[in-house]
Scaffold this motif. Structure first.
Motif, PDB file in Angstrom:
ATOM      1  N   UNK A 197     -47.257 -25.117-103.433  1.00 16.88           N
ATOM      2  CA  UNK A 197     -47.501 -26.518-103.754  1.00 16.88           C
ATOM      3  C   UNK A 197     -46.387 -27.140-104.565  1.00 16.88           C
ATOM      4  N   UNK A 198     -45.894 -26.414-105.564  1.00 18.36           N
ATOM      5  CA  UNK A 198     -44.819 -26.941-106.401  1.00 18.36           C
ATOM      6  C   UNK A 198     -43.485 -26.931-105.668  1.00 18.36           C
ATOM      7  N   UNK A 245     -56.167 -31.261 -95.172  1.00 16.67           N
ATOM      8  CA  UNK A 245     -55.840 -29.891 -94.782  1.00 16.67           C
ATOM      9  C   UNK A 245     -55.104 -29.159 -95.905  1.00 16.67           C
ATOM     10  N   UNK A 246     -54.307 -29.877 -96.685  1.00 18.50           N
ATOM     11  CA  UNK A 246     -53.638 -29.243 -97.826  1.00 18.50           C
ATOM     12  C   UNK A 246     -54.656 -28.737 -98.839  1.00 18.50           C
ATOM     13  N   UNK A 267     -51.532 -31.383-103.478  1.00 18.62           N
ATOM     14  CA  UNK A 267     -52.835 -30.984-102.958  1.00 18.62           C
ATOM     15  C   UNK A 267     -52.863 -29.513-102.547  1.00 18.62           C
ATOM     16  N   UNK A 268     -51.718 -28.830-102.625  1.00 20.44           N
ATOM     17  CA  UNK A 268     -51.688 -27.396-102.346  1.00 20.44           C
ATOM     18  C   UNK A 268     -51.459 -26.579-103.602  1.00 20.44           C
ATOM     19  N   UNK A 269     -51.647 -27.188-104.764  1.00 22.11           N
ATOM     20  CA  UNK A 269     -51.607 -26.417-106.002  1.00 22.11           C
ATOM     21  C   UNK A 269     -52.866 -25.574-106.104  1.00 22.11           C
ATOM     22  N   UNK A 293     -56.328 -30.555-112.951  1.00 26.96           N
ATOM     23  CA  UNK A 293     -55.954 -31.552-111.956  1.00 26.96           C
ATOM     24  C   UNK A 293     -56.781 -31.443-110.682  1.00 26.96           C
ATOM     25  N   UNK A 294     -57.309 -30.254-110.376  1.00 29.46           N
ATOM     26  CA  UNK A 294     -58.052 -30.089-109.134  1.00 29.46           C
ATOM     27  C   UNK A 294     -59.321 -30.919-109.103  1.00 29.46           C
TER      28      UNK A 294
END
Length: 329
Positions: A176-177, A165-166, A183-185, A193-194
């Motif tokens: 995210x940070x 979900x994130x 996972x919410x970046x 990174x994604x």
């Protein structure tokens, strides 16, 4: 303003309004305790009305985040709180008030609370179940009766779904940070990174769903109904798989476009598509479930504004469906 007594609330209120109006940065404003109490009382009556007043800028009021710092000054927990008792004693001035005012009464009332998990969104900590006396005792006994593997598997499932979900609900650049949830970046390119998150969706999450289903289906000595209770239902399983596969195709496609610099996955929305098909059903009058042929008849007026090449390509792509049995009426 001079007509009000020096320490009265109306005078303090207008002084605070003048001070806040000339502040260039609202974060530097220091609110009077009486102003905080009045705002807490107002927000308690209607949080929506409080936000409407703030948004109108007719009055300068502290943000709800500022008010939360005051309401959560003491950690909320079950049972009696020594801190709250001390604050009540200080506010009531028990040591100096007359003896007749020390007579008090204890009232007990009840309220309905959410019967689910408590989750701290600021620390990303899963606190547990709402404390509900006998129910909590039953849950504790149930947890003690479960084996270590069952508990760890439940925690693993919660962790997998939380990451899923994130990844599909990235809504801004900073959450995210700040929340320490990688996972919410935000999705900023197809090479950062994604890519690891996309790889996790494909190689870990989808494989987890598949292995879960296979492991349950391979068990012997259980009935079909028992096996179904151990699995996600077919609609949920298919929905998760389709969502993952679509997302895995969508992200690289978006970043293949030259002007795309970032992508917030929460912005994905199928409301326009549902609105379009809702209009198509309305055009069908009493026939709310048109087949492909009827839909094409209803859809043709929308094609008149498009270049002939696009219309030709669209109709060409629909030919296999027409040949398979759909006929225009």
């Amino acid at each position: 303003m001079q007509q009000y007594p020096k320490d009265s609330f109306p005078r303090i209120f207008w002084q605070q309004q003048m001070e806040a109006a000339f502040r260039k940065n609202a974060r530097t404003m220091r609110w009077h305790p009486l102003m905080i109490r009045w705002c807490l009382s107002l927000r308690h009556r209607s949080s929506g009305a409080y936000e409407a007043i703030r948004d109108s800028e007719c009055l300068k009021l502290p943000s709800q985040r500022t008010l939360r710092d005051y309401t959560h000054y003491v950690e909320a927990k079950c049972g009696f709180s020594v801190e709250i008792d001390s604050m009540l004693k200080s506010a009531s001035k028990v040591d100096t008030c007359p003896e007749r005012e020390k007579c008090t009464i204890l009232l007990i009332d009840e309220m309905h609370i959410r019967e689910d998990l408590v989750y701290d969104k600021h620390s990303s900590e899963l606190i547990g179940f709402t404390n509900m006396a006998n129910i909590s005792n039953s849950l504790a006994q149930l947890e003690r009766s479960m084996s270590e593997n069952e508990v760890s598997e439940t925690a693993h499932f919660i962790g997998m779904m939380d990451k899923f979900f994130d990844a599909l609900n990235v809504h801004n650049f900073s959450h995210g940070s700040k929340a320490l949830k990688p996972f919410q970046l935000p999705y900023t390119s197809a090479t950062d990174f994604q890519l690891k998150i996309l790889k996790w969706l494909k190689d870990t999450f989808l494989c987890y769903l598949k292995d879960w289903k296979v492991s349950v289906q391979d068990q012997v000595g259980i009935s079909k109904s028992e096996r179904n209770r151990m699995l996600l239902n077919d609609a949920t399983q298919l929905g998760l798989e389709m969502t993952c596969q679509s997302f895995l195709d969508l992200v690289p496609f978006l970043f293949s476009m030259p002007d795309v610099e970032f992508f917030l996955s929460q912005r994905l929305c199928q409301d326009p598509l549902e609105r379009f098909f809702g209009l198509q059903r309305q055009r069908g009058s009493v026939d709310e479930n048109p087949n492909m042929g009827i839909h094409l008849v209803l859809f043709c007026p929308y094609l008149l504004g498009y270049p002939p090449v696009i219309v030709q390509d669209l109709l060409q792509s629909l030919l296999p469906y027409l040949r398979s049995g759909f006929q225009l009426s």
